[in-house]
Design a protein around this motif. Structure first.
Motif, short mmCIF file in Angstrom:
data_model
loop_
_atom_site.label_atom_id
_atom_site.label_comp_id
_atom_site.label_asym_id
_atom_site.label_seq_id
_atom_site.Cartn_x
_atom_site.Cartn_y
_atom_site.Cartn_z
N ALA A 217 -12.76 44.40 -20.25
CA ALA A 217 -12.92 43.59 -21.08
C ALA A 217 -13.41 42.44 -19.84
CB ALA A 217 -11.11 42.56 -20.86
N LYS A 218 -13.79 42.56 -18.42
CA LYS A 218 -14.34 41.67 -18.44
C LYS A 218 -16.08 41.20 -18.22
CE LYS A 218 -14.12 43.42 -13.90
NZ LYS A 218 -13.72 43.72 -12.05
N ASP A 219 -16.54 42.69 -18.37
CA ASP A 219 -18.23 43.07 -19.13
C ASP A 219 -18.17 43.07 -20.74
OD1 ASP A 219 -19.17 42.43 -16.39
OD2 ASP A 219 -18.61 44.24 -15.89
N GLY A 220 -16.72 43.29 -21.50
CA GLY A 220 -16.90 43.27 -22.61
C GLY A 220 -16.61 42.33 -23.45
N VAL A 221 -15.67 43.28 -24.77
CA VAL A 221 -15.43 41.63 -25.76
C VAL A 221 -14.22 41.15 -24.78
CG1 VAL A 221 -14.56 41.50 -27.98
CG2 VAL A 221 -15.88 43.56 -27.33
N ASN A 222 -14.24 39.47 -24.56
CA ASN A 222 -12.80 38.77 -23.81
C ASN A 222 -13.24 37.37 -24.77
OD1 ASN A 222 -15.72 37.56 -22.73
ND2 ASN A 222 -16.04 38.84 -21.22
N ARG A 223 -13.28 36.79 -25.83
CA ARG A 223 -13.24 35.98 -25.96
C ARG A 223 -12.28 35.34 -26.26
NH1 ARG A 223 -11.66 33.47 -31.35
NH2 ARG A 223 -13.81 31.64 -31.73
N ILE A 224 -10.76 36.23 -26.19
CA ILE A 224 -8.85 35.51 -26.21
C ILE A 224 -8.99 35.66 -24.42
CG2 ILE A 224 -8.96 36.67 -28.66
CD1 ILE A 224 -7.67 39.24 -27.08
N HIS A 225 -9.48 36.33 -23.82
CA HIS A 225 -9.16 36.35 -22.06
C HIS A 225 -8.64 35.43 -21.45
CE1 HIS A 225 -10.51 40.53 -24.09
NE2 HIS A 225 -9.15 40.59 -22.36
N ALA A 226 -8.52 35.64 -20.09
CA ALA A 226 -8.00 34.55 -19.38
C ALA A 226 -9.31 33.63 -18.60
CB ALA A 226 -6.95 34.94 -18.32
N ILE A 227 -9.14 32.40 -17.98
CA ILE A 227 -10.06 31.56 -17.95
C ILE A 227 -8.99 31.10 -16.12
CG2 ILE A 227 -11.02 30.81 -19.36
CD1 ILE A 227 -9.55 28.65 -19.75
N LEU A 228 -8.43 31.36 -16.37
CA LEU A 228 -7.70 31.02 -14.66
C LEU A 228 -6.77 32.15 -14.58
CD1 LEU A 228 -6.17 27.61 -16.14
CD2 LEU A 228 -7.50 27.88 -14.20
N GLY A 229 -6.15 32.07 -13.28
CA GLY A 229 -5.92 32.94 -12.77
C GLY A 229 -6.01 34.63 -12.30
N HIS B 214 7.01 35.49 -14.82
CA HIS B 214 5.87 36.12 -14.91
C HIS B 214 4.73 36.00 -14.06
CE1 HIS B 214 7.50 35.21 -19.15
NE2 HIS B 214 6.15 36.14 -19.66
N ARG B 215 3.87 37.09 -13.53
CA ARG B 215 3.25 37.25 -12.67
C ARG B 215 2.05 37.09 -12.97
NH1 ARG B 215 5.77 41.30 -8.63
NH2 ARG B 215 2.98 41.76 -9.25
N LEU B 216 0.74 36.30 -12.49
CA LEU B 216 -0.44 36.42 -12.06
C LEU B 216 -1.04 38.15 -12.31
CD1 LEU B 216 -1.96 33.05 -10.66
CD2 LEU B 216 -1.80 33.95 -12.82
N PRO B 217 -1.90 38.27 -11.70
CA PRO B 217 -2.43 40.12 -11.61
C PRO B 217 -2.78 40.30 -10.63
CG PRO B 217 -4.37 38.86 -12.95
CD PRO B 217 -3.07 38.39 -13.54
#
Length: 339
Positions: free
Chosen positions: A141-153, A194-197
């Motif tokens: 996802a980091k270099d792929g399709v990541n429109r819905i992904h995280a911006i923090l943590g 909940h945890r950060l990754p």
């Protein structure tokens, strides 16, 4: 879908024994997330433990501290429309109604909502690598399709987001999750549930593999007037948040006495920055203050290309949500157009 055994225990103690009987055991209640994951071969449990008929977990009860205890098997619909929740914790009711469809809310449970897994495209596709699904394989996802992904943590291992609306409101309200395990019961504050990754993105929560959720406990009611749950998404209904904001203010005349702010859709867990909340104390609720708060909440935010827009969207969402809360005009979950 792989083959599995099935058990329907009659007590919490029996459920704990069933869960501990196999390292690949999974708990099922409403099944609104787990069944989908099993169909996609993302989850492959060898033993399903059906807790949907456990006694005592479907009630909403008063606590001795003046709050409410919402059982793990209370449906999202029942929680959202309970008169005590609507009157004393309207932020929670609004957040629940912002999520899913009425049919899904009828089946989904309080405990299951907290445990639902990310909707990352790569996590759901068993044919591609995913550190969350199979540690050590990578995060496309980091270099792929990541429109819905995280911006923090985020971490090098994972940039997935947690999908729950309910959990965002519970984080803002500083709820506590009551769980049971082989060594008895314990409480986990929502901020720590909940945890950060980090280096272990496969672990979504701090719930033990041999523990089950009993209830969520809300503290004594506050923030009943100046609140809002603002959810921004690709369509007005039945979509997960690109960014959501649970904002709750306690006013003292024309000044903010106390504030709680949690964001969804931006991190691996509901995102709170207590230092930003403190910036509102004693201040008149105006745009300049809200802008400073938003900047502090988003400090360190990082996009990965397709989701760069989320940083500005989140900034504007925080400002809008705080404006709604200060004015006492919460976002309608029926007419979803942004006020």
């Amino acid at each position: 879908m792989n083959r599995f055994s099935y058990a329907r225990p009659g007590s919490v103690a029996d459920a704990l024994r069933e869960v501990s009987s196999s390292p690949a055991a999974k708990i099922i209640a409403g099944g609104t997330n787990l069944v989908d994951l099993m169909k996609y071969n993302v989850e492959r449990p060898t033993h399903l433990v059906d807790v949907s008929r456990l006694p005592g977990l479907k009630a909403i009860e008063e606590t001795q501290e003046g709050g409410l205890r919402i059982g793990a098997l209370v449906s999202n619909t029942s929680a959202a429309y309970d008169e005590r929740v609507k009157e004393r914790y309207p932020l929670l009711s609004s957040a629940i109604l912002a999520g899913a469809t009425a049919q899904l809310r009828n089946a989904a449970t309080t405990g299951g909502n907290l445990l639902q897994r990310t909707r990352c495209y790569y996590f759901y596709d068993a044919a591609v690598p995913c550190n969350k699904r199979e540690p050590g394989t990578g995060c496309p996802a980091k270099d792929g399709v990541n429109r819905i992904h995280a911006i923090l943590g985020t971490s090098e291992k994972c940039i997935a987001t947690h999908p729950s609306d309910m959990a965002v409101a519970l984080a803002a309200l500083e709820a506590v999750v009551r769980v049971a395990g082989p060594n008895g019961e314990r409480s986990i504050p929502m901020a720590e549930f909940h945890r950060l990754p980090g280096d272990t993105p496969e672990k979504d929560t701090n719930l033990g593999a041999d523990e089950i959720i009993l209830a969520v406990e809300l503290p004594e009611a506050r923030f009943t007037k100046n609140y809002t749950y603002l959810k921004l998404r690709d369509r007005l209904s039945y979509a997960f948040a690109l960014v959501s904001v649970a904002a709750a203010l306690e006013m003292d005349g024309d000044k903010v006495a106390e504030a709680r702010i949690a964001l969804g859709g931006v991190a691996h867990k509901p995102w709170r920055v207590p230092e930003a909340e403190k910036m509102l104390r004693g201040k008149a609720p105006d745009r300049e203050v809200f802008e400073a708060v938003a900047e502090r909440i988003l400090q360190g935010a990082q996009g990965y290309g397709e989701n760069d827009f989320k940083i500005e969207l989140a900034r504007r969402s925080v400002i809008r949500a705080l404006s709604q809360a200060a004015a006492g005009t919460p976002q309608s979950q029926t007419d979803k157009r942004i006020q």
